[in-house]
Write a protein that holds these residues in place. Structure first.
Motif, PDB file in Angstrom:
ATOM      1  N   ASN A 128       0.832  -1.196   0.000  1.00 34.13           N
ATOM      2  CA  ASN A 128       0.000   0.000   0.000  1.00 34.13           C
ATOM      3  C   ASN A 128       0.869   1.248   0.000  1.00 34.13           C
ATOM      4  O   ASN A 128       1.900   1.297   0.655  1.00 34.13           O
ATOM      5  CB  ASN A 128      -0.915   0.015   1.224  1.00 34.13           C
ATOM      6  N   SER A 129       0.421   2.262  -0.743  1.00 31.26           N
ATOM      7  CA  SER A 129       1.138   3.533  -0.741  1.00 31.26           C
ATOM      8  C   SER A 129       0.566   4.423   0.357  1.00 31.26           C
ATOM      9  O   SER A 129      -0.614   4.335   0.691  1.00 31.26           O
ATOM     10  CB  SER A 129       1.009   4.227  -2.095  1.00 31.26           C
ATOM     11  N   GLU A 130       1.425   5.294   0.918  1.00 29.22           N
ATOM     12  CA  GLU A 130       1.004   6.171   1.991  1.00 29.22           C
ATOM     13  C   GLU A 130       1.543   7.576   1.781  1.00 29.22           C
ATOM     14  O   GLU A 130       2.549   7.776   1.084  1.00 29.22           O
ATOM     15  CB  GLU A 130       1.495   5.645   3.355  1.00 29.22           C
ATOM     16  N   ILE A 131       0.870   8.546   2.405  1.00 30.03           N
ATOM     17  CA  ILE A 131       1.353   9.922   2.437  1.00 30.03           C
ATOM     18  C   ILE A 131       1.900  10.179   3.836  1.00 30.03           C
ATOM     19  O   ILE A 131       1.201   9.967   4.835  1.00 30.03           O
ATOM     20  CB  ILE A 131       0.228  10.914   2.113  1.00 30.03           C
ATOM     21  N   TYR A 132       3.141  10.611   3.899  1.00 25.82           N
ATOM     22  CA  TYR A 132       3.814  10.859   5.177  1.00 25.82           C
ATOM     23  C   TYR A 132       3.964  12.365   5.356  1.00 25.82           C
ATOM     24  O   TYR A 132       4.668  13.026   4.595  1.00 25.82           O
ATOM     25  CB  TYR A 132       5.177  10.181   5.210  1.00 25.82           C
ATOM     26  N   ARG A 133       3.288  12.924   6.369  1.00 23.86           N
ATOM     27  CA  ARG A 133       3.335  14.356   6.645  1.00 23.86           C
ATOM     28  C   ARG A 133       4.299  14.641   7.792  1.00 23.86           C
ATOM     29  O   ARG A 133       4.270  13.970   8.821  1.00 23.86           O
ATOM     30  CB  ARG A 133       1.939  14.868   7.022  1.00 23.86           C
ATOM     31  N   PHE A 134       5.128  15.663   7.613  1.00 17.24           N
ATOM     32  CA  PHE A 134       6.088  16.049   8.636  1.00 17.24           C
ATOM     33  C   PHE A 134       5.726  17.417   9.213  1.00 17.24           C
ATOM     34  O   PHE A 134       5.182  18.270   8.524  1.00 17.24           O
ATOM     35  CB  PHE A 134       7.500  16.064   8.056  1.00 17.24           C
ATOM     36  N   GLU A 135       6.058  17.610  10.489  1.00 19.59           N
ATOM     37  CA  GLU A 135       5.666  18.803  11.217  1.00 19.59           C
ATOM     38  C   GLU A 135       6.654  19.962  11.002  1.00 19.59           C
ATOM     39  O   GLU A 135       7.861  19.786  11.164  1.00 19.59           O
ATOM     40  CB  GLU A 135       5.591  18.505  12.719  1.00 19.59           C
ATOM     41  N   PRO A 136       6.133  21.163  10.662  1.00 17.87           N
ATOM     42  CA  PRO A 136       6.995  22.346  10.595  1.00 17.87           C
ATOM     43  C   PRO A 136       7.235  22.915  11.980  1.00 17.87           C
ATOM     44  O   PRO A 136       6.522  22.583  12.934  1.00 17.87           O
ATOM     45  CB  PRO A 136       6.171  23.319   9.749  1.00 17.87           C
ATOM     46  N   GLU A 137       8.231  23.803  12.082  1.00 19.53           N
ATOM     47  CA  GLU A 137       8.542  24.440  13.367  1.00 19.53           C
ATOM     48  C   GLU A 137       8.799  25.921  13.153  1.00 19.53           C
ATOM     49  O   GLU A 137       9.620  26.304  12.313  1.00 19.53           O
ATOM     50  CB  GLU A 137       9.778  23.796  13.996  1.00 19.53           C
ATOM     51  N   LEU A 138       8.090  26.757  13.906  1.00 20.82           N
ATOM     52  CA  LEU A 138       8.331  28.194  13.854  1.00 20.82           C
ATOM     53  C   LEU A 138       9.563  28.532  14.692  1.00 20.82           C
ATOM     54  O   LEU A 138       9.653  28.164  15.866  1.00 20.82           O
ATOM     55  CB  LEU A 138       7.119  28.955  14.402  1.00 20.82           C
ATOM     56  N   ILE A 139      10.520  29.206  14.078  1.00 18.43           N
ATOM     57  CA  ILE A 139      11.724  29.628  14.789  1.00 18.43           C
ATOM     58  C   ILE A 139      11.661  31.149  14.936  1.00 18.43           C
ATOM     59  O   ILE A 139      11.852  31.896  13.977  1.00 18.43           O
ATOM     60  CB  ILE A 139      12.990  29.195  14.041  1.00 18.43           C
ATOM     61  N   LYS A 140      11.352  31.612  16.141  1.00 20.11           N
ATOM     62  CA  LYS A 140      11.150  33.034  16.402  1.00 20.11           C
ATOM     63  C   LYS A 140      12.498  33.749  16.491  1.00 20.11           C
ATOM     64  O   LYS A 140      13.375  33.351  17.235  1.00 20.11           O
ATOM     65  CB  LYS A 140      10.385  33.231  17.709  1.00 20.11           C
ATOM     66  N   ARG A 141      12.591  34.822  15.718  1.00 23.79           N
ATOM     67  CA  ARG A 141      13.780  35.665  15.815  1.00 23.79           C
ATOM     68  C   ARG A 141      13.315  37.127  15.861  1.00 23.79           C
ATOM     69  O   ARG A 141      12.416  37.412  16.656  1.00 23.79           O
ATOM     70  CB  ARG A 141      14.732  35.365  14.653  1.00 23.79           C
ATOM     71  N   ALA A 142      13.852  38.000  15.052  1.00 18.96           N
ATOM     72  CA  ALA A 142      13.591  39.430  15.263  1.00 18.96           C
ATOM     73  C   ALA A 142      12.903  40.148  14.093  1.00 18.96           C
ATOM     74  O   ALA A 142      12.731  41.362  14.132  1.00 18.96           O
ATOM     75  CB  ALA A 142      14.918  40.145  15.554  1.00 18.96           C
ATOM     76  N   SER A 143      12.502  39.406  13.050  1.00 20.47           N
ATOM     77  CA  SER A 143      11.956  40.080  11.875  1.00 20.47           C
ATOM     78  C   SER A 143      10.438  40.249  11.915  1.00 20.47           C
ATOM     79  O   SER A 143       9.822  40.663  10.934  1.00 20.47           O
ATOM     80  CB  SER A 143      12.346  39.313  10.595  1.00 20.47           C
ATOM     81  N   CYS A 144       9.844  39.910  13.043  1.00 18.58           N
ATOM     82  CA  CYS A 144       8.392  40.027  13.175  1.00 18.58           C
ATOM     83  C   CYS A 144       8.048  40.576  14.557  1.00 18.58           C
ATOM     84  O   CYS A 144       8.587  40.111  15.565  1.00 18.58           O
ATOM     85  CB  CYS A 144       7.750  38.655  12.984  1.00 18.58           C
TER      86      CYS A 144
END
Length: 334
Positions: free
Chosen positions: A318-334
């Motif tokens: 069987n074929s599957e879709i594998y989703r990976f989690e993003p991560e917000l890296i807070k710095r100084a541009s916002c």
């Protein structure tokens, strides 16, 4: 000059040809250290080099895979390639890298070339323009894994980021910092480029969640060389956005070039977040807030899935879709 054969190595090491073959294929389970040393010395003294082509024909495997990337200029692509190569090297597989430039014609040529070279499988960032060709590969039970993109009608193992979440994290960060006029800049919205569509969906959903109307003029979707001009049109509107989300690393470069050329201060004049954690993000002034993808884990998983397919040769998997989690890296541009 006489060609040195396994038989010559076996005679010099005083072992059987099958023992030399086991040594060359790194099957040492029942081989003593003295035997290994004798074979190693014989190979060195005789200058023996295995006939890779003959071995491939006998084993019906070249121990080689192809990787077809959409655009090798992206940080994501180069890091994924590195992860794939690392994993394959540990498994004694070689990697041929091809750059399709998001061009279905180039992609087809590379697929044909890789098949002609009898590579054992392909990891592709598919353009979406060769559906029938991929269907043919699957009908032939040829191992294929997709990276970063879905193609309707093609059921293969696919590695993806949770793209909606990646843009959602960024927009939530903007709103949490007090910004309401939030724009987004992306390459063209071709129907087959999964991350672009999903990230825009995430952007719009968070705006809606917070009761912020979506402004069509705040969404720029153009080719990379046209981004500077499109940015100027957007940022000179009577009521321009005060924060921008960059779809990927190449878009982020263009935004930073524009702010420098027009002497805009980040984040005082324009807040910026980029999806893809570029290598200079921490050292840029100000340091750039980014959304990182777990690229090495994604590349490793793609290679692992493909080599498993190659080893099992089972069309019923069987074929599957594998989703990976993003991560917000807070710095100084916002």
């Amino acid at each position: 000059m006489k060609t040195i054969t396994i038989a010559d190595v076996a005679k010099r090491a005083e072992v059987s040809k099958s023992t030399v073959s086991q040594y060359l294929n790194q099957r040492y389970d029942y081989m003593g250290e003295k035997t290994k040393k004798r074979i190693e010395l014989a190979v060195e003294e005789l200058g023996y080099s295995p006939n890779i082509i003959a071995r491939s024909l006998k084993q019906k495997s070249t121990s080689t895979i192809g990787v077809i990337v959409a655009n090798i200029l992206h940080v994501f692509s180069t890091q994924v390639i590195r992860a794939i190569e690392d994993f394959c090297n540990e498994s004694n597989f070689h990697v041929i890298v091809c750059n399709a430039d998001d061009d279905p014609i180039k992609e087809k040529r590379y697929i044909d070339m890789l098949r002609a070279k009898q590579v054992d499988g392909i990891i592709a960032f598919p353009t979406g323009g060769n559906v029938d060709l991929y269907k043919g590969l699957l009908n032939d039970n040829y191992p294929v894994v997709f990276m970063d993109r879905l193609v309707p009608g093609i059921l293969v193992d696919t590695i993806l980021l949770d793209n909606e979440k990646s843009s959602s994290l960024a927009v939530e960060e903007f709103i949490g910092s007090g910004y309401k006029q939030i724009g987004m800049v992306t390459p063209p919205l071709n129907h087959y480029v999964t991350p672009r569509l999903e990230r825009i969906d995430g952007y719009k959903k968070v705006l809606q969640k917070h009761g912020i109307p979506f402004q069509p003029d705040y969404l720029v979707s153009v080719e990379i060389p046209d981004i500077q001009m499109a940015l100027h049109r957007m940022l000179t509107l009577p009521n321009p956005p005060e924060a921008l989300l960059a779809m990927n690393d190449r878009v982020l470069f263009e935004i930073l070039m524009y702010t420098k050329e027009h002497q805009l201060n980040i984040p005082e004049d324009l807040a910026v977040i980029g999806i893809d954690d570029v290598s200079f993000a921490e050292f840029y002034s100000p340091a750039l807030t980014t959304v990182a993808q777990p690229v090495f884990e994604m590349g490793k998983k793609a290679a692992e899935l493909l080599l498993n397919r190659i080893g099992e040769k089972d069309s019923d998997l069987n074929s599957e879709i594998y989703r990976f989690e993003p991560e917000l890296i807070k710095r100084a541009s916002c």
